[in-house]
Design a protein around this motif. Structure first.
Motif, PDB file in Angstrom:
ATOM      1  N   ASP A  40      -8.966  -3.445  -2.282  1.00  0.00           N
ATOM      2  CA  ASP A  40      -7.953  -2.386  -2.333  1.00  0.00           C
ATOM      3  C   ASP A  40      -8.023  -1.658  -3.673  1.00  0.00           C
ATOM      4  O   ASP A  40      -7.925  -0.427  -3.727  1.00  0.00           O
ATOM      5  CB  ASP A  40      -6.540  -2.957  -2.143  1.00  0.00           C
ATOM      6  CG  ASP A  40      -6.241  -3.267  -0.678  1.00  0.00           C
ATOM      7  OD1 ASP A  40      -7.037  -2.846   0.186  1.00  0.00           O
ATOM      8  OD2 ASP A  40      -5.219  -3.935  -0.413  1.00  0.00           O
ATOM      9  N   TRP A  66      -8.634   2.364  -4.041  1.00  0.00           N
ATOM     10  CA  TRP A  66      -7.686   3.254  -4.740  1.00  0.00           C
ATOM     11  C   TRP A  66      -8.323   3.893  -5.971  1.00  0.00           C
ATOM     12  O   TRP A  66      -8.080   5.063  -6.249  1.00  0.00           O
ATOM     13  CB  TRP A  66      -6.416   2.497  -5.121  1.00  0.00           C
ATOM     14  CG  TRP A  66      -5.536   2.257  -3.931  1.00  0.00           C
ATOM     15  CD1 TRP A  66      -5.336   1.074  -3.282  1.00  0.00           C
ATOM     16  CD2 TRP A  66      -4.779   3.231  -3.212  1.00  0.00           C
ATOM     17  NE1 TRP A  66      -4.506   1.253  -2.216  1.00  0.00           N
ATOM     18  CE2 TRP A  66      -4.139   2.581  -2.150  1.00  0.00           C
ATOM     19  CE3 TRP A  66      -4.593   4.598  -3.355  1.00  0.00           C
ATOM     20  CZ2 TRP A  66      -3.311   3.232  -1.247  1.00  0.00           C
ATOM     21  CZ3 TRP A  66      -3.772   5.251  -2.458  1.00  0.00           C
ATOM     22  CH2 TRP A  66      -3.138   4.578  -1.420  1.00  0.00           C
ATOM     23  N   ASP A  83       0.815  -1.218   0.000  1.00  0.00           N
ATOM     24  CA  ASP A  83       0.000   0.000   0.000  1.00  0.00           C
ATOM     25  C   ASP A  83       0.849   1.268   0.000  1.00  0.00           C
ATOM     26  O   ASP A  83       0.469   2.269  -0.562  1.00  0.00           O
ATOM     27  CB  ASP A  83      -0.923   0.030   1.218  1.00  0.00           C
ATOM     28  CG  ASP A  83      -2.174  -0.807   0.984  1.00  0.00           C
ATOM     29  OD1 ASP A  83      -2.344  -1.258  -0.167  1.00  0.00           O
ATOM     30  OD2 ASP A  83      -2.944  -0.994   1.929  1.00  0.00           O
TER      31      ASP A  83
END
Length: 188
Positions: free
Chosen positions: A155, A159, A3
């Motif tokens: 994720d 994003w 990340d």
């Protein structure tokens, strides 16, 4: 998961979108409203010493009164090219020579010229929007690659939303900058 890497990417995307906003601001500053300003000559490039040079690097730009800009050219050989560059810049100003000083009287804007300038401003804003969307596309391409490299679906969604939110924020500030500039141009 990596990340941290994407956090840096967001900073980079934001910096690049900021660049598009900065370019738009300087293009807007160069648009002539009814008043004289030294920054209106920023886009004027003079053929000097074999290359295109900003006019403020071949002479001193001054605003002695609200409807007059003067450029005191340092090298006499550049007076002609500087005058030509101003005339061809699309600013709609007719330069007048006074020795080494080029005087630029700023005429009152008529309705038609104001409309033309609002169209130019809209074009500048559209170019800025395209730049911001190109940065967004780069970000989405990075995310697609990361997803192929094993980033989780959740994720990826988080994003993607973040990149889209950043894009929306910049597009909306471009739109409000355009509205403000068009209002300033149309103000008599």
């Amino acid at each position: 998961m990596a990340d941290e890497e994407f956090e840096i990417d967001m900073d980079d995307l934001e910096r690049r979108m900021d660049g598009a906003m900065g370019a738009l601001r300087s293009e807007f500053a160069s648009l002539r409203t009814g008043r004289a300003s030294a920054s209106m000559l920023d886009p004027v490039m003079v053929d000097a010493y074999g290359s295109k040079t900003p006019i403020n690097q071949v002479g001193t730009v001054n605003v002695p009164e609200p409807r007059m800009v003067t450029v005191n050219i340092w090298d006499k050989a550049l007076i002609g090219p500087a005058e030509k560059a101003i005339r061809e810049s699309g600013l709609g100003i007719n330069p007048q020579l006074n020795g080494t000083i080029i005087m630029l009287p700023i005429p009152e804007l008529n309705e038609e010229r104001r409309r033309d300038l609002t169209r130019v401003a809209a074009q500048y804003a559209e170019n800025a929007r395209v730049s911001v969307r190109n940065v967004r596309r780069d970000g989405m391409d990075q995310l697609k690659k990361a997803k192929n490299d094993g980033m989780s679906e959740d994720d990826h969604k988080i994003w993607s939303d973040e990149v889209q939110d950043l894009t929306d924020k910049y597009i909306s500030s471009i739109d409000s900058a355009l509205e403000a500039k068009q209002a300033e141009i149309m103000q008599v």
